[in-house]
Write an enzyme that holds these catalytic residues in place. Structure first.
Site, PDB file in Angstrom:
ATOM      1  N   ASP A 120       0.869  -1.181   0.000  1.00  0.00           N
ATOM      2  CA  ASP A 120       0.000   0.000   0.000  1.00  0.00           C
ATOM      3  C   ASP A 120       0.895   1.217   0.000  1.00  0.00           C
ATOM      4  OD1 ASP A 120      -2.482  -1.308   0.022  1.00  0.00           O
ATOM      5  OD2 ASP A 120      -2.468  -1.512   2.194  1.00  0.00           O
ATOM      6  N   ASP A 138      -6.752  -1.363  -5.214  1.00  0.00           N
ATOM      7  CA  ASP A 138      -7.876  -0.962  -4.361  1.00  0.00           C
ATOM      8  C   ASP A 138      -8.744   0.085  -5.054  1.00  0.00           C
ATOM      9  OD1 ASP A 138      -6.799  -2.653  -2.419  1.00  0.00           O
ATOM     10  OD2 ASP A 138      -5.710  -1.023  -1.439  1.00  0.00           O
TER      11      ASP A 138
END
Length: 168
Positions: A120, A138
């Site tokens: 991330d 995402d």
């Protein structure tokens, strides 16, 4: 012919999400030291984090079993999404939505297999309030889900009305 075109578009979008996600995660892993944070805009930091869990770091500290679990979930979801994209009665909007979600699921699954966790790197914040870090995969999943919800709320009725008008 329209069906074939929207099926190809859905798979192209999935491939685009996978490629963009892999490229950006590769750059982050190569350039940004793990655990660091760099302000890019007043509300955006570029970070390098590893998420062993799912959305919002759900099950991040579960002890390791969650890796295979989330790989399995992504694999099953991907197979179902391929089926839904290829299903004859799926609309163009649904196929696009499923393609975006498929791309995100596959991209994060590849990360779990290759790295053991998902990279991330996007940190959106307002002052001291931070949204959980996320990545391009995402974004694909979220955009696909939002498009699917919007279609269910607004587009499906219009499509049904158009079909009824054409039959009349």
């Amino acid at each position: 012919m329209r069906t074939d075109c929207s099926v190809r578009l859905a798979f192209a979008l999935a491939a685009l999400v996978v490629a963009a996600d892999a490229a950006t995660k590769g750059i982050i892993a190569a350039v940004v030291p793990y655990g660091s944070s760099h302000e890019w805009l007043p509300v955006l930091n570029i970070v390098h984090l590893l998420n062993r869990g799912a959305a919002f770091s759900f099950l991040h500290d579960a002890g390791g079993w969650q890796r295979l679990f989330f790989i399995g979930v992504a694999l099953v979801a991907s197979v179902l999404l391929v089926f839904m994209i290829r299903r004859a009665d799926s609309s163009r909007a649904e196929r696009i939505s499923f393609g975006l979600i498929l791309g995100g699921a596959v991209a994060n699954m590849i990360d779990r297999i290759a790295r053991g966790a998902v990279v991330d790197w996007i940190d959106v914040h307002w002052a001291a309030h931070h949204w959980p870090a996320f990545n391009v995969a995402d974004i694909g999943i979220t955009m696909g889900a939002a498009l699917l919800i919007a279609y269910e709320l607004f587009g499906r009725k219009r499509a049904q009305q158009r079909a009824e008008q054409e039959r009349a």
